[in-house]
Motif scaffolding. Structure first.
Motif, mmCIF file in Angstrom:
data_model
loop_
_atom_site.group_PDB
_atom_site.id
_atom_site.type_symbol
_atom_site.label_atom_id
_atom_site.label_comp_id
_atom_site.label_asym_id
_atom_site.label_seq_id
_atom_site.Cartn_x
_atom_site.Cartn_y
_atom_site.Cartn_z
ATOM 1 N N PRO A 1 35.803 52.187 45.069
ATOM 2 C CA PRO A 1 35.058 51.633 46.201
ATOM 3 C C PRO A 1 34.015 52.627 46.704
ATOM 4 O O PRO A 1 34.162 53.846 46.546
ATOM 5 C CB PRO A 1 36.140 51.386 47.260
ATOM 6 C CG PRO A 1 37.436 51.410 46.509
ATOM 7 C CD PRO A 1 37.238 52.329 45.358
ATOM 8 N N VAL A 2 32.958 52.091 47.307
ATOM 9 C CA VAL A 2 31.944 52.972 47.886
ATOM 10 C C VAL A 2 32.563 53.802 49.006
ATOM 11 O O VAL A 2 32.327 55.002 49.119
ATOM 12 C CB VAL A 2 30.755 52.142 48.395
ATOM 13 C CG1 VAL A 2 29.731 53.039 49.085
ATOM 14 C CG2 VAL A 2 30.098 51.396 47.250
ATOM 15 N N GLN B 96 30.661 45.747 46.827
ATOM 16 C CA GLN B 96 29.781 46.813 46.365
ATOM 17 C C GLN B 96 30.666 47.989 45.967
ATOM 18 O O GLN B 96 31.390 48.534 46.791
ATOM 19 C CB GLN B 96 28.788 47.244 47.449
ATOM 20 C CG GLN B 96 27.838 46.143 47.882
ATOM 21 C CD GLN B 96 26.916 45.715 46.753
ATOM 22 O OE1 GLN B 96 26.496 46.520 45.931
ATOM 23 N NE2 GLN B 96 26.584 44.428 46.714
ATOM 24 N N MET B 97 30.603 48.366 44.693
ATOM 25 C CA MET B 97 31.459 49.428 44.194
ATOM 26 C C MET B 97 30.632 50.505 43.510
ATOM 27 O O MET B 97 29.419 50.359 43.327
ATOM 28 C CB MET B 97 32.508 48.862 43.223
ATOM 29 C CG MET B 97 33.426 47.825 43.824
ATOM 30 S SD MET B 97 34.706 47.287 42.673
ATOM 31 C CE MET B 97 35.690 48.779 42.533
ATOM 32 N N THR C 222 29.385 42.058 29.927
ATOM 33 C CA THR C 222 28.750 43.309 30.349
ATOM 34 C C THR C 222 28.323 43.196 31.801
ATOM 35 O O THR C 222 27.947 42.110 32.273
ATOM 36 C CB THR C 222 27.528 43.634 29.477
ATOM 37 O OG1 THR C 222 26.588 42.557 29.557
ATOM 38 C CG2 THR C 222 27.942 43.848 28.032
ATOM 39 N N PHE C 223 28.366 44.322 32.501
ATOM 40 C CA PHE C 223 28.023 44.358 33.916
ATOM 41 C C PHE C 223 26.844 45.315 34.111
ATOM 42 O O PHE C 223 26.848 46.420 33.556
ATOM 43 C CB PHE C 223 29.217 44.843 34.749
ATOM 44 C CG PHE C 223 30.426 43.959 34.640
ATOM 45 C CD1 PHE C 223 30.652 42.950 35.561
ATOM 46 C CD2 PHE C 223 31.343 44.138 33.608
ATOM 47 C CE1 PHE C 223 31.779 42.132 35.465
ATOM 48 C CE2 PHE C 223 32.457 43.329 33.504
ATOM 49 C CZ PHE C 223 32.676 42.325 34.439
ATOM 50 N N ASP D 12 27.289 45.866 41.539
ATOM 51 C CA ASP D 12 27.423 44.662 42.356
ATOM 52 C C ASP D 12 28.663 43.899 41.899
ATOM 53 O O ASP D 12 28.774 43.510 40.743
ATOM 54 C CB ASP D 12 26.170 43.792 42.198
ATOM 55 C CG ASP D 12 26.211 42.558 43.103
ATOM 56 O OD1 ASP D 12 27.122 42.490 43.950
ATOM 57 O OD2 ASP D 12 25.344 41.679 42.967
ATOM 58 N N ASN D 13 29.602 43.696 42.823
ATOM 59 C CA ASN D 13 30.867 43.039 42.504
ATOM 60 C C ASN D 13 31.079 41.851 43.436
ATOM 61 O O ASN D 13 32.141 41.706 44.053
ATOM 62 C CB ASN D 13 32.019 44.050 42.619
ATOM 63 C CG ASN D 13 33.331 43.498 42.105
ATOM 64 O OD1 ASN D 13 33.368 42.715 41.158
ATOM 65 N ND2 ASN D 13 34.430 43.901 42.725
ATOM 66 N N ALA D 14 30.051 41.007 43.518
ATOM 67 C CA ALA D 14 30.100 39.892 44.465
ATOM 68 C C ALA D 14 31.240 38.933 44.156
ATOM 69 O O ALA D 14 31.822 38.334 45.077
ATOM 70 C CB ALA D 14 28.764 39.150 44.462
#
Length: 428
Positions: free
Chosen positions: A80-81, A245-246, A277-278, A305-307
């Motif tokens: 995590p951020v 957001q990670m 893929t991310f 981005d992990n929406a």
């Protein structure tokens, strides 16, 4: 000779093998004819087959123009951020736990409670000590008033010559002691107030609240458990502020870190979704090295981005960072840059019947051109010229691990470059 004598001689010759029947003679003739045909065939092969020389059969690849994507591969873990470990500064027994795994919490929300009895008793004791200190201030204030009035009367008597100087000195000392006692009493009030504030704060800390808005990632406490915070603050909960957001922290090899910069794009994969893929973007490349088992790496942070919340903290990811992209450049396989043609010594021509009957001038052993005696400086690739390997000097640029960019040199697109040797091959 009579007919009877002729028949007798023929009978004798046939018996001793001097004369064979016609069927046997036919079989013998057939055998000789077959042997003659086989012999002629072998002679034809020996005369017609060209002589061959032993030598390597080279593997080649074509130098082509194309697009080059230079990528740096690194592995790391998602996180995590903002991640907060929530603990307790107070020792005691857990009275209740209000939240569990994956629960969303708001800032200030109660997460757990400790038994407050001991802290509440200390708070009451501190409150009583404060009341006592305030009473002592009142007492000291009264003493100051009393000694002040007495000092005033003594001074009046001195003016009327009704009191001695010694009495005046005693009154002044008593008044000064009373003022000092009042200062001490007021200091004790401040001290008692500080102790009361501390105990009240300790009592408040028996209720553990969330410091941020987030999600509970981990809970390591249960009701009835005793926690001791005397030496180290125990961690009770782990919170993530925002999982949409990670960050991906990867370890970049020291050989590649010079190519990695902030703002570069990347894609990564995780084992949970092998076919997906991310995207990510580099936000930081750290200067501090990390050494593990003698291997030096540098940390890099990538914004993710992990929406859809498909990614989870702690997942292992493999990232491909795009550090360079070139269009329409001349490319050669990396195997061509590593290739060195073998030396051929003592190779002899295989003789045939025609070469023995009609000798020709020997061509000698085929060797690479004179450039094989000394490897030229810089990058070199090899090509075949008149069947002999010849070196070509080139200047190389970037590489993607399989192909390398040719910046300059006497190499053109479409040229076949040597990349290897066939095992057990021969060349004419």
């Amino acid at each position: 000779m009579s007919q009877e004598e002729s028949q007798a001689e023929a009978s004798v010759a046939e018996r001793i093998g001097l004369k064979e029947p016609s069927s046997r003679r036919l079989r013998h003739w057939r055998r000789w004819l077959a042997l003659i045909i086989v012999g002629l065939a072998l002679l034809g092969v020996l005369f017609i087959a060209p002589s061959r020389e032993d030598g390597p059969l080279f593997k080649t690849a074509e130098a082509r123009r194309g697009d080059l994507r230079v990528e740096v591969t690194a592995t790391g873990k998602l996180q995590p951020v903002t991640q907060v470990d929530v603990g307790t500064e107070v020792s005691g027994t857990i009275l209740s736990v209000e939240v569990g795994f994956n629960d969303r919490v708001a800032q200030g929300q109660v997460m757990a409670k400790l038994d407050p009895d001991k802290s509440r008793a200390e708070e009451r004791q501190s409150a009583a000590a404060l009341a006592l200190a305030e009473a002592q201030v009142d007492e000291a204030q009264a003493t100051v008033s009393e000694t002040g009035r007495k000092l005033g009367r003594t001074r009046d008597l001195i003016k009327k010559r009704l009191a001695s100087p010694e009495e005046l000195d005693t009154a002044e000392a008593a008044a000064e002691r009373a003022v000092a006692a009042l200062a001490v009493a007021r200091a004790k009030v401040d001290q008692a107030q500080a102790k009361l504030d501390s105990d009240r704060r300790t009592l408040e800390k028996t209720v553990i609240r969330s410091p941020i808005d987030g999600i509970v990632l981990n809970r390591v406490v249960e009701p009835g458990q005793t926690v001791a915070a005397s030496l180290q603050t125990p961690v009770l909960f782990t919170l993530a502020e925002n999982l949409t957001q990670m960050e991906l922290k990867v370890d970049v090899d020291e050989a590649d870190v010079g190519q990695v910069e902030e703002g570069q794009t990347a894609v990564f994969t995780v084992d949970a979704y092998p076919s997906r893929t991310f995207p990510a973007t580099i936000t930081q490349v750290r200067f501090a090295p990390e050494t593990v088992n003698g291997v030096v790496t540098f940390g890099a942070l990538l914004a993710v981005d992990n929406a859809d919340l498909s990614l989870r903290p702690g997942m292992t990811a493999t990232a491909d960072i795009l550090v360079r992209e070139e269009s329409d450049v001349l490319l050669v396989p990396n195997a061509a840059l590593r290739f060195m043609p073998p030396r051929q010594e003592g190779a002899k021509a295989r003789p045939n019947l025609l070469s023995m009957l009609l000798p020709r001038r020997s061509r000698g052993t085929r060797q690479p051109s004179e450039s094989t005696e000394k490897k030229p400086a810089g990058a070199v690739v090899w090509v075949l010229r008149d069947g002999v390997p010849a070196s070509v000097d080139i200047e190389t640029g970037f590489t993607d691990g399989a192909r390398t960019q040719v910046v300059s040199g006497e190499l053109e697109a479409g040229t076949e470059v040597l990349v290897g040797v066939e095992q057990g091959g021969r060349t004419p």
